[in-house]
Scaffold this motif. Sequence first.
Motif, PDB file in Angstrom:
ATOM      1  N   CYS A 142       0.828  -1.207   0.000  1.00 13.92           N
ATOM      2  CA  CYS A 142       0.000   0.000   0.000  1.00 13.92           C
ATOM      3  C   CYS A 142       0.863   1.258   0.000  1.00 13.92           C
ATOM      4  CB  CYS A 142      -0.929  -0.004   1.217  1.00 13.92           C
ATOM      5  SG  CYS A 142      -2.243  -1.227   1.124  1.00 13.92           S
ATOM      6  N   ALA A 143       1.966   1.233   0.751  1.00 11.36           N
ATOM      7  CA  ALA A 143       2.879   2.378   0.757  1.00 11.36           C
ATOM      8  C   ALA A 143       3.476   2.593  -0.633  1.00 11.36           C
ATOM      9  CB  ALA A 143       3.979   2.167   1.790  1.00 11.36           C
ATOM     10  N   ILE A 144       3.824   1.507  -1.302  1.00 13.87           N
ATOM     11  CA  ILE A 144       4.370   1.610  -2.666  1.00 13.87           C
ATOM     12  C   ILE A 144       3.323   2.178  -3.616  1.00 13.87           C
ATOM     13  CG2 ILE A 144       5.131   0.239  -4.643  1.00 13.87           C
ATOM     14  CD1 ILE A 144       6.521  -1.618  -2.578  1.00 13.87           C
ATOM     15  N   MET A 145       2.098   1.685  -3.524  1.00 15.74           N
ATOM     16  CA  MET A 145       1.027   2.178  -4.395  1.00 15.74           C
ATOM     17  C   MET A 145       0.809   3.673  -4.197  1.00 15.74           C
ATOM     18  SD  MET A 145      -0.606  -0.157  -6.357  1.00 15.74           S
ATOM     19  CE  MET A 145      -2.387  -0.052  -6.332  1.00 15.74           C
ATOM     20  N   GLU A 146       0.821   4.123  -2.932  1.00 13.34           N
ATOM     21  CA  GLU A 146       0.608   5.535  -2.658  1.00 13.34           C
ATOM     22  C   GLU A 146       1.770   6.375  -3.165  1.00 13.34           C
ATOM     23  OE1 GLU A 146      -1.413   8.934  -0.982  1.00 13.34           O
ATOM     24  OE2 GLU A 146      -1.947   7.003  -1.853  1.00 13.34           O
TER      25      GLU A 146
END
Length: 258
Positions: free
Chosen positions: A84-88
Amino acid sequence: MNRTEQSFPNTPGSLTWPVPVVFPGQVDEVSACLFEGGEALRPVPAAHLVERFLSARERETIPPEQPNPDRRFLWILARIAGKCAIMELLRKQGEAAQQLDLSEIEITSDKNGAPVAHIPAAAATRAAHLNVSLAHSGSMAAAAAAFSPIGIDVEPLARVPEFGWAKIAVESEMKLIEGAPHRISGLATPLLQLWTAKEAASKAARVGLADGGLVRWRLIAVGLNRGWLVEDQRTRLHYGVHSAAKGQWLLACASRHR
């Protein structure tokens, strides 16, 4: 991660999704989040999270359920938080994050156990430079992603480290902390804040505390906006560390100082 809640298919109700964390004073482009593994996730079988969010290669490296099922569960949550951090991060950079499913992002480990992110090259022009850091403590998993070296640590604000100042700080560090502006006073002890800062810096260096311990890392300056400068005594490289409180948790995020 641009939503704070997501309904999982075939699971009861709506579950808490990883929530973003902002580190005051952090100037690098960093995306970070927390994923609570408490009561809201108890009804969700770990097998469902694995099937829905992990790749085939990741499933091969999941720790065994015994003797520590809670640690296994947090291992899974930390990787979901990392994705999720990568996607954001990709979204903030204007990259093609909307075309990715979380299962297409892989987080493996290098020979030292540090996490390594893999995304399709078409998803980001700087895919080869993507870095991710993972942490978990208690019922909480945390992750940070950046296009430069990054490290994150999370601890309960109320935690009292089982070791004293003698094992974590020298006199010069103690003096710096005593006069530190913008300390998270009343929320975390100075000892806990220094510990998390060193932990985050060691992760940004991709070595961890197992290589040299806490004494390898030296607090050398304290600036505004909770910015602390930590030096690797072995390489003389510097890491900027910023802290934040989220609920009952203390987080530290470290990046290479330029």
